[in-house]
Structures are given as C-alpha cells and as structure tokens.
Design an enzyme around this catalytic site. Structure first.
Site, PDB file in Angstrom:
ATOM      1  N   SER A 120       0.822  -1.208   0.000  1.00 53.07           N
ATOM      2  CA  SER A 120       0.000   0.000   0.000  1.00 53.07           C
ATOM      3  C   SER A 120       0.858   1.261   0.000  1.00 53.07           C
ATOM      4  O   SER A 120       0.331   2.363  -0.079  1.00 53.07           O
ATOM      5  CB  SER A 120      -0.922   0.010   1.225  1.00 53.07           C
ATOM      6  OG  SER A 120      -0.161  -0.119   2.416  1.00 53.07           O
ATOM      7  N   HIS A 141      -3.650  -3.829  -4.698  1.00 51.63           N
ATOM      8  CA  HIS A 141      -3.855  -3.470  -3.299  1.00 51.63           C
ATOM      9  C   HIS A 141      -5.312  -3.650  -2.914  1.00 51.63           C
ATOM     10  O   HIS A 141      -6.189  -2.888  -3.319  1.00 51.63           O
ATOM     11  CB  HIS A 141      -3.418  -2.019  -3.045  1.00 51.63           C
ATOM     12  CG  HIS A 141      -3.655  -1.586  -1.639  1.00 51.63           C
ATOM     13  ND1 HIS A 141      -4.307  -0.410  -1.315  1.00 51.63           N
ATOM     14  CD2 HIS A 141      -3.365  -2.185  -0.460  1.00 51.63           C
ATOM     15  CE1 HIS A 141      -4.392  -0.302  -0.004  1.00 51.63           C
ATOM     16  NE2 HIS A 141      -3.829  -1.364   0.538  1.00 51.63           N
ATOM     17  N   GLU A 153      -7.026  -1.570  -5.698  1.00 50.75           N
ATOM     18  CA  GLU A 153      -6.276  -0.540  -6.422  1.00 50.75           C
ATOM     19  C   GLU A 153      -5.247  -1.261  -7.304  1.00 50.75           C
ATOM     20  O   GLU A 153      -4.329  -1.901  -6.800  1.00 50.75           O
ATOM     21  CB  GLU A 153      -5.583   0.403  -5.451  1.00 50.75           C
ATOM     22  CG  GLU A 153      -6.562   1.242  -4.654  1.00 50.75           C
ATOM     23  CD  GLU A 153      -5.877   2.135  -3.645  1.00 50.75           C
ATOM     24  OE1 GLU A 153      -6.222   3.327  -3.577  1.00 50.75           O
ATOM     25  OE2 GLU A 153      -5.000   1.638  -2.910  1.00 50.75           O
ATOM     26  N   ASN A 191      -4.588   4.904   0.754  1.00 50.67           N
ATOM     27  CA  ASN A 191      -3.688   5.186   1.873  1.00 50.67           C
ATOM     28  C   ASN A 191      -3.076   6.568   1.818  1.00 50.67           C
ATOM     29  O   ASN A 191      -2.539   7.045   2.823  1.00 50.67           O
ATOM     30  CB  ASN A 191      -2.607   4.108   1.965  1.00 50.67           C
ATOM     31  CG  ASN A 191      -3.123   2.892   2.708  1.00 50.67           C
ATOM     32  OD1 ASN A 191      -3.690   3.003   3.792  1.00 50.67           O
ATOM     33  ND2 ASN A 191      -2.972   1.728   2.118  1.00 50.67           N
TER      34      ASN A 191
END
Length: 291
Positions: A120, A141, A153, A191
């Site tokens: 991440s 991710h 992601e 994130n």
C-alpha cells in the site's frame, strides 16, 4: 495468454487471509504460503470461522463452504508454489523482504506466472525491479478487510507489460472485486488519505482531546462510516500501522504520515490491536473481522 486457475497468497496475516478467502470463494484453487505453520493454522481457523458465520447469516450454504475450504490449502515450502498462475504477496512493508521472496519465487514459478504485490506504500516499479520478471509484475492493493470490501487498487509499474496488465485486470474482475487503476505513487488513492487520517485520530488520543470510543462514535455518527478510525487501527494492528507510517513517511516526508509516539508505546506494551485482545479498545474475541 495463460489461464488463471491457481492463486497463491504469500503471507497469512489479516490481509493475506482475507485475500485467500476472496480467491477461494471466487472458485480459484488457493494456496496460502507462510514461513510459520502456526500462522497458517491460525489463518485456516479464521477462514473457517468467517465462512461458518456466512452460513449463519444466510450468505453461503454449508455445501458452498465445504467447496471453498476444499479449494484452500497451505504450505511452508516455496517449492509447492511452482503450480501458481498468480502469486499475490501480502507480507511486511519491507522492500528487502519482498525482493527476497519474489527472487526465490522467480526460480520456482513458470514463465507465465504473474507476480502481484498487495503493498500500500512501496513503489510497484521498485518491487518489480527485484522480482526477476518486472514485465510480469503488477500492484493489486486490496482494501481491508479484503473478504468484505470490494476495492482493489490496480497499479502497473513502469515495466509492466500490456498483456500482464490485461490478465491481472480480468483476474480482479473474476475475483468479484471492483478494480480501479492508479498510478504507481506512494499510498495510491486509499492510503494517501487513510494513513494521515488514522494518525490524526491517534494524535487526538495522545493530546487527550477525547477517549477512543468517543472519537470513533463521533466519526461514525457524523460521517456515516461503518467503523471509527481507532476501531480500524485495532483491526490493522499497531505493528502494521508503524510499518505503513515508516514506509509512507520515508517516501513523502509528510509530517502527518510520521508514526505517532503512542503507537510505539502501545507496541511495547503488547497492545497491538484486536489480534492481541487490546489496542485502543479491549476485545474478548480475537476472531477475524466479520467472523
């Protein structure tokens, strides 16, 4: 273009266990790899508990659960992963650890095997550079908890081939997930916001602004989030949050990404979150989220 039938998840922590549930539930033969058998035993127990809860809630039948568990296996031997069509890495946010794992796998897996990282914070291109097959490498991710959340992601590195990208994207859809394409940048989308946001909540506790339960209640009530930030941190684990902060802060030098001192004190006390029975909240049950 090779068909994807067998998925390996390297790492049996909270995230790895959730990803393995997603893969086995979607019909793929799923192998969970870890260096420790006790970690794999815990992952199996958490998986069974989660799936049995799904039966109790009417989301799966007992027959479906038996089939899912029949597709789920585990190993501590890298040699057992030679049959993998995709390997999804979900280990510590440490570039050297990831490079060592992928370098070993490159010697074992077939040439069409796609390597993916659930990182991440670390650059996909950097991880791919030490994998032995940078053209067959992609970022995937998953969003915690993976077995409940649909987001992936998807991030191509600078060297990711068009064929690899297409195969990985189609695989994400077959998992039943909702992929979004992101650039290979620190934190991607989720994130980039979440690590500083969680740190801000920790600093509210440090400053004595409010108790953890009150902070979580305020966020859930006002913003409609299903979990408060400190509940989420307990699920992530203070040890993981520290690694995420160190990786993100090292890449961006953003003050809000720096690890708050309270996290380090909690780790020293053994208050790492739900898995230890205590974090910002106390727990009588340490089962996986949703189980």
């Amino acid at each position: 273009m090779g068909t994807i039938n067998t998925v390996t998840v390297a790492g049996s922590g909270t995230m790895g266990t959730g990803i393995a549930i997603v893969a086995a539930r979607a019909g793929f033969r799923t192998i969970v790899y870890d260096t420790r058998q006790d970690a794999l035993d815990r992952a199996r127990a958490q998986t069974e508990a989660f799936l049995n809860k799904s039966v109790a809630r009417g989301k799966l039948s007992a027959e479906e659960v038996a089939s899912i568990l029949g597709r789920w296996s585990c190993t501590t031997s890298l040699d057992d992963l030679s049959c993998s069509d995709v390997v999804i890495e979900a280990v510590f946010e440490d570039l050297k650890v990831k490079h060592a794992l992928f370098s070993s796998l490159d010697k074992i897996c077939g040439p069409e095997t796609i390597f993916a990282s659930n990182t991440s914070t670390i650059s996909i291109t950097e991880i791919a550079g030490g994998s032995g097959r940078p053209d067959r490498f992609v970022g995937m991710h998953f969003c915690l908890p993976a077995q409940l959340m649909k987001l992936i992601e998807m991030s191509p590195g600078l060297t990711t081939s068009a064929d690899t990208w297409q195969r990985a994207w189609e695989f994400a859809l077959k998992l039943g997930q909702k992929p979004v394409r992101t650039r290979d940048t620190p934190g991607f989308i989720l994130n980039y916001f979440l690590i500083p946001y969680n740190n801000d909540a920790i600093r509210l506790v440090e400053a004595g602004v409010a108790a953890p339960a009150e902070i979580d209640k305020a966020i859930k009530t006002a913003l409609g989030y299903p979990m408060g930030p400190l509940e989420l941190l307990d699920l992530i684990g203070m040890d993981t949050q520290r690694l995420l902060c160190e990786a993100m802060h090292g890449l961006t030098n953003e003050d809000r990404a720096a690890c708050p001192p309270l996290v380090k004190r909690m780790i020293a006390a053994g208050w790492v979150g739900k898995k230890s029975g205590r974090g910002f909240h106390e727990y009588t049950d340490t089962k996986m989220f949703g189980a």
